[in-house]
Design a protein around this motif. Structure first.
Motif, mmCIF file in Angstrom:
data_model
loop_
_atom_site.group_PDB
_atom_site.id
_atom_site.type_symbol
_atom_site.label_atom_id
_atom_site.label_comp_id
_atom_site.label_asym_id
_atom_site.label_seq_id
_atom_site.Cartn_x
_atom_site.Cartn_y
_atom_site.Cartn_z
ATOM 1 N N UNK A 115 28.231 30.710 5.789
ATOM 2 C CA UNK A 115 28.254 32.471 5.936
ATOM 3 C C UNK A 115 29.685 32.320 6.866
ATOM 4 N N UNK A 116 30.515 31.111 7.628
ATOM 5 C CA UNK A 116 31.150 31.012 7.842
ATOM 6 C C UNK A 116 32.308 29.687 6.910
ATOM 7 N N UNK A 117 32.665 29.652 6.997
ATOM 8 C CA UNK A 117 33.124 28.043 6.211
ATOM 9 C C UNK A 117 33.250 26.921 7.485
ATOM 10 N N UNK A 118 33.524 27.334 8.798
ATOM 11 C CA UNK A 118 34.290 26.714 10.109
ATOM 12 C C UNK A 118 33.204 26.155 10.913
ATOM 13 N N UNK A 119 32.016 26.386 9.845
ATOM 14 C CA UNK A 119 30.402 26.472 11.211
ATOM 15 C C UNK A 119 30.032 25.499 10.881
ATOM 16 N N UNK A 120 29.759 24.253 11.129
ATOM 17 C CA UNK A 120 28.676 22.937 10.167
ATOM 18 C C UNK A 120 27.995 22.403 10.760
ATOM 19 N N UNK A 126 24.784 29.791 12.684
ATOM 20 C CA UNK A 126 26.068 30.283 12.870
ATOM 21 C C UNK A 126 26.708 29.018 14.459
ATOM 22 N N UNK A 127 27.538 29.553 14.305
ATOM 23 C CA UNK A 127 27.965 28.468 15.546
ATOM 24 C C UNK A 127 29.774 29.043 15.925
ATOM 25 N N UNK A 128 30.410 28.947 16.531
ATOM 26 C CA UNK A 128 31.559 29.699 17.203
ATOM 27 C C UNK A 128 32.969 29.240 16.399
ATOM 28 N N UNK A 129 32.974 28.184 15.547
ATOM 29 C CA UNK A 129 33.593 27.646 14.757
ATOM 30 C C UNK A 129 34.931 27.509 14.877
ATOM 31 N N UNK A 130 36.004 27.784 14.408
ATOM 32 C CA UNK A 130 37.336 26.438 14.326
ATOM 33 C C UNK A 130 37.759 26.789 16.159
ATOM 34 N N UNK A 131 37.497 28.219 16.368
ATOM 35 C CA UNK A 131 38.464 29.371 16.924
ATOM 36 C C UNK A 131 37.851 29.275 18.454
ATOM 37 N N UNK A 132 36.730 28.727 18.625
ATOM 38 C CA UNK A 132 35.418 29.587 19.482
ATOM 39 C C UNK A 132 34.885 28.411 20.350
ATOM 40 N N UNK A 154 25.357 27.833 17.314
ATOM 41 C CA UNK A 154 24.123 26.720 17.993
ATOM 42 C C UNK A 154 26.129 25.588 17.675
ATOM 43 N N UNK A 155 27.020 25.667 18.278
ATOM 44 C CA UNK A 155 27.711 24.850 18.761
ATOM 45 C C UNK A 155 29.345 25.268 19.193
ATOM 46 N N UNK A 156 30.137 25.013 18.101
ATOM 47 C CA UNK A 156 31.931 25.496 17.736
ATOM 48 C C UNK A 156 32.768 24.418 17.967
ATOM 49 N N UNK A 157 34.176 24.919 17.596
ATOM 50 C CA UNK A 157 34.894 24.009 18.070
ATOM 51 C C UNK A 157 35.474 23.483 16.577
ATOM 52 N N UNK A 202 41.858 28.200 21.195
ATOM 53 C CA UNK A 202 42.792 27.875 20.903
ATOM 54 C C UNK A 202 44.061 28.967 22.195
ATOM 55 N N UNK A 203 44.148 28.474 22.614
ATOM 56 C CA UNK A 203 45.329 28.140 23.761
ATOM 57 C C UNK A 203 46.131 29.381 23.244
ATOM 58 N N UNK A 204 46.725 28.971 22.519
ATOM 59 C CA UNK A 204 47.490 30.214 22.193
ATOM 60 C C UNK A 204 46.993 31.633 21.114
ATOM 61 N N UNK A 205 47.893 32.688 21.936
ATOM 62 C CA UNK A 205 46.493 34.335 21.324
ATOM 63 C C UNK A 205 47.575 34.793 21.205
ATOM 64 N N UNK A 206 47.301 36.312 20.534
ATOM 65 C CA UNK A 206 48.068 36.942 19.824
ATOM 66 C C UNK A 206 47.492 38.536 20.216
ATOM 67 N N UNK A 207 47.588 39.437 20.513
ATOM 68 C CA UNK A 207 46.913 40.726 20.894
ATOM 69 C C UNK A 207 46.244 40.775 20.257
ATOM 70 N N UNK A 208 44.474 41.455 21.077
ATOM 71 C CA UNK A 208 43.966 42.135 20.258
ATOM 72 C C UNK A 208 42.993 40.119 20.118
ATOM 73 N N UNK A 209 43.466 39.119 20.319
ATOM 74 C CA UNK A 209 42.439 37.998 20.096
ATOM 75 C C UNK A 209 41.378 38.158 21.763
ATOM 76 N N UNK A 210 40.323 38.160 21.994
ATOM 77 C CA UNK A 210 39.053 38.078 22.701
ATOM 78 C C UNK A 210 40.033 36.611 22.812
ATOM 79 N N UNK A 211 39.308 36.846 24.363
ATOM 80 C CA UNK A 211 39.669 35.320 25.276
ATOM 81 C C UNK A 211 38.090 35.369 25.681
ATOM 82 N N UNK A 212 37.147 35.981 26.300
ATOM 83 C CA UNK A 212 36.253 35.610 26.897
ATOM 84 C C UNK A 212 35.431 36.779 26.295
ATOM 85 N N UNK A 213 33.682 36.136 26.813
ATOM 86 C CA UNK A 213 32.594 37.164 26.908
ATOM 87 C C UNK A 213 31.846 36.698 27.882
ATOM 88 N N UNK A 214 31.099 37.701 28.571
ATOM 89 C CA UNK A 214 30.369 37.620 29.741
ATOM 90 C C UNK A 214 29.195 38.825 29.259
#
Length: 336
Positions: free
Chosen positions: A56-61, A143-149, A209-212, A318-330
């Motif tokens: 569904x998202x291409x970078x979730x393997x 799904x998984x977290x994909x490249x950025x999560x 199911x994973x990420x990265x 991804x360590x570099x972030x822009x305004x609006x990027x979600x850094x963490x969820x609890x």
């Protein structure tokens, strides 16, 4: 011939059939180009009907690789009913190793209910919701977290207004054998595959199911076990196909993610250093990490704090972030 989606599969035919969903989309190098989305139908008489999809998202393997294995390993004589498999639903995104389609920028999991005469991603979403989901009892979207999560391994269902169907979804979610599970409140108009499944009359089950942007031994084992357990719970198979030696799963622990305040977001360009790990229990006010400004080295790093208590569900890789990027969820633990 320039719009819509076409295929030649007979979903009522017994046996194993591989084919494509074909979406016309004229491009510079090929005016009569068709996007080819692989699909497999495996059927053995009457019985349960299950749709399995990944990519569904291409970078979730994890799902893509696991469903490719399942296509090769699941034989009609070893099952009953019908299993339809889409191992790379957003095929252009999969081939580009991207979350969204490079052809139209489409995020398939935000495109439902789609438009049969819209962009390719929108046309695919329309076909899935109106024609494919509606002829299956259960839809499982991996799904998984994909490249950025990085994401805590978590099963997921969206809330169903029908109490009986909602409970059926929660029961199936628990049967996956995932360590955590949560119920999303995305509303009737949800643009996700789970919202589409609900509107189509199917029970939708999903998960992270994973990420990265990679597959690991652990994430692949979780995915294989979940697929086997779901198919056995539905009566499609009697014994595991992908993970015959899988360990017994512990009970799924339920979490809730329903408020924007459970997320930590960047408000400007910067570099994020986490202070906690995925799965940690944290408290409101606790330091989540530090935000650095590498363009203004004279400034001290800024401590960022959690607004709510709970369990760290995901974090940005991804360590570099822009305004609006979600850094963490609890996520909030749910008892009972």
């Amino acid at each position: 011939m320039h719009t819509g989606l076409v295929h030649t599969l007979d979903f009522d035919r017994n046996g194993k059939t591989l084919g494509h969903l074909s979406i016309p989309f004229s491009i510079d190098r090929s005016p009569y180009f068709q996007i080819k989305v692989p699909i497999c139908s495996i059927r053995n008489g009457e019985g349960p009907s299950l749709l399995l999809m990944a990519g569904n998202h291409g970078d979730e393997y994890e799902g893509e690789l696991s469903l490719a294995k399942l296509i090769r390993r699941l034989e009609p004589q070893r099952m009953k009913g019908r299993v339809t498999i889409l191992p790379m639903a957003n095929a252009p995104a999969v081939m580009a190793a991207r979350r969204c389609s490079p052809l139209d920028g489409g995020n398939l999991n935000r495109a439902f209910p789609g438009d049969p005469s819209g962009t390719p991603t929108s046309r695919l979403a329309s076909f899935l919701e109106a024609e494919l989901f509606s002829c299956h009892e259960v839809v499982f979207d991996i799904h998984s977290g994909g490249t950025s999560m990085e994401h805590l391994p978590t099963a997921l269902v969206e809330r169903n207004a029908d109490p009986e169907r909602h409970q059926r979804g929660v029961d199936l979610m628990r049967r996956l054998g995932m360590p955590f599970g949560f119920i999303a409140d995305n509303g009737q108009a949800s643009p996700t595959s789970m919202g589409a499944a609900r509107r189509a009359g199917a029970i939708g089950v999903s998960g992270e199911f994973g990420g990265g942007g990679t597959a690991t031994v652990d994430s692949m084992a979780l995915t294989a076990r979940a697929l086997d357990r779901l198919m056995m719970a539905l009566g499609v198979i009697e014994a595991p196909v992908l993970a015959p030696d899988a360990e017994t799963a512990s009970p799924t622990r339920l979490l809730a993610l329903s408020r924007h305040s459970q997320g930590l977001y960047a408000t400007r360009r910067g570099w994020f250093e986490p202070a906690v790990r995925l799965g940690d229990s944290v408290s409101a006010g606790q330091v989540a990490g530090w935000y650095h400004d590498l363009e203004r080295l004279e400034l001290a790093e800024e401590a960022l704090h959690f607004a709510e208590s709970g369990i760290v569900l995901s974090r940005r890789l991804h360590t570099m972030c822009e305004a609006g990027d979600c850094l963490m969820q609890v996520a909030e633990p749910v008892e009972g």
